[in-house]
Design a protein around this motif. Structure first.
Motif, PDB file in Angstrom:
ATOM      1  N   MET A  21       0.851  -1.184   0.000  1.00 45.12           N
ATOM      2  CA  MET A  21       0.000   0.000   0.000  1.00 45.12           C
ATOM      3  C   MET A  21       0.893   1.242   0.000  1.00 45.12           C
ATOM      4  SD  MET A  21      -3.123   0.759   2.493  1.00 45.12           S
ATOM      5  CE  MET A  21      -3.589   2.368   2.970  1.00 45.12           C
ATOM      6  N   PRO A  22       0.592   2.218  -0.839  1.00 44.15           N
ATOM      7  CA  PRO A  22       1.421   3.420  -0.904  1.00 44.15           C
ATOM      8  C   PRO A  22       1.341   4.239   0.381  1.00 44.15           C
ATOM      9  CG  PRO A  22      -0.347   3.499  -2.549  1.00 44.15           C
ATOM     10  CD  PRO A  22      -0.486   2.224  -1.795  1.00 44.15           C
ATOM     11  N   PHE A  53       0.780   7.634   2.016  1.00 47.19           N
ATOM     12  CA  PHE A  53       0.100   8.864   1.651  1.00 47.19           C
ATOM     13  C   PHE A  53       0.644  10.011   2.494  1.00 47.19           C
ATOM     14  CE2 PHE A  53      -2.911   5.470   0.610  1.00 47.19           C
ATOM     15  CZ  PHE A  53      -3.172   5.782  -0.720  1.00 47.19           C
ATOM     16  N   CYS A  70      -3.537  14.301   2.896  1.00 46.47           N
ATOM     17  CA  CYS A  70      -4.928  13.862   2.878  1.00 46.47           C
ATOM     18  C   CYS A  70      -5.812  15.090   2.802  1.00 46.47           C
ATOM     19  CB  CYS A  70      -5.269  13.005   4.088  1.00 46.47           C
ATOM     20  SG  CYS A  70      -5.001  13.797   5.648  1.00 46.47           S
ATOM     21  N   TYR A 125      -3.760  10.165  -3.114  1.00 51.72           N
ATOM     22  CA  TYR A 125      -2.754   9.388  -3.816  1.00 51.72           C
ATOM     23  C   TYR A 125      -1.759  10.281  -4.515  1.00 51.72           C
ATOM     24  CZ  TYR A 125      -0.687   6.232  -7.222  1.00 51.72           C
ATOM     25  OH  TYR A 125       0.197   5.535  -7.989  1.00 51.72           O
ATOM     26  N   ARG A 126      -2.258  11.339  -5.119  1.00 52.34           N
ATOM     27  CA  ARG A 126      -1.408  12.259  -5.874  1.00 52.34           C
ATOM     28  C   ARG A 126      -1.988  13.659  -5.758  1.00 52.34           C
ATOM     29  NH1 ARG A 126      -0.413   9.843 -11.514  1.00 52.34           N
ATOM     30  NH2 ARG A 126       0.868   8.422 -10.344  1.00 52.34           N
TER      31      ARG A 126
END
Length: 110
Positions: A1-2, A4, A7, A106-107
């Protein structure tokens, strides 16, 4: 899982307490993006809820469906700041159980 790094918080607040929540966010450095701070967006929404037995609602009455206009506030923050920011928002918010959604990003463009 990336992992993060950032948020987004979605906070639902009555207009009467928007300024207090906005100040709490600024004081906890939410919405700090590069060389800008206090960055947030808000929009009017219509919300529904029903306070259950034993609650002490700011708006509405126990066991009765309530409808009210609120603001949905959206602000970005570093993931490591989330707990501190949520505490600050809860201290400024009038609701017994404020809705604060934390969404990992995510980005981002920054």
């Amino acid at each position: 899982m990336p992992d993060f790094s950032y948020c987004k918080l979605e906070i639902f607040v009555p207009a009467s307490h928007f300024s207090a929540v906005q100040t709490a966010l600024a004081e906890s450095d939410a919405g700090h993006i590069g060389a800008y701070d206090q960055c947030l967006s808000y929009s009017p929404v219509t919300s529904f809820w029903r306070p259950l037995a034993g609650t002490h609602p700011y708006l509405g009455a126990e066991n009765t469906l309530c409808q009210a206009e609120e603001f949905k506030v959206e602000v970005t923050c570093r993931t490591e700041q989330v707990d501190e920011i949520m505490q600050a928002v809860k201290a400024a918010h009038p609701y017994e159980e404020p809705v604060i959604n934390v969404i990992p990003l995510y980005r981002t463009s920054f």
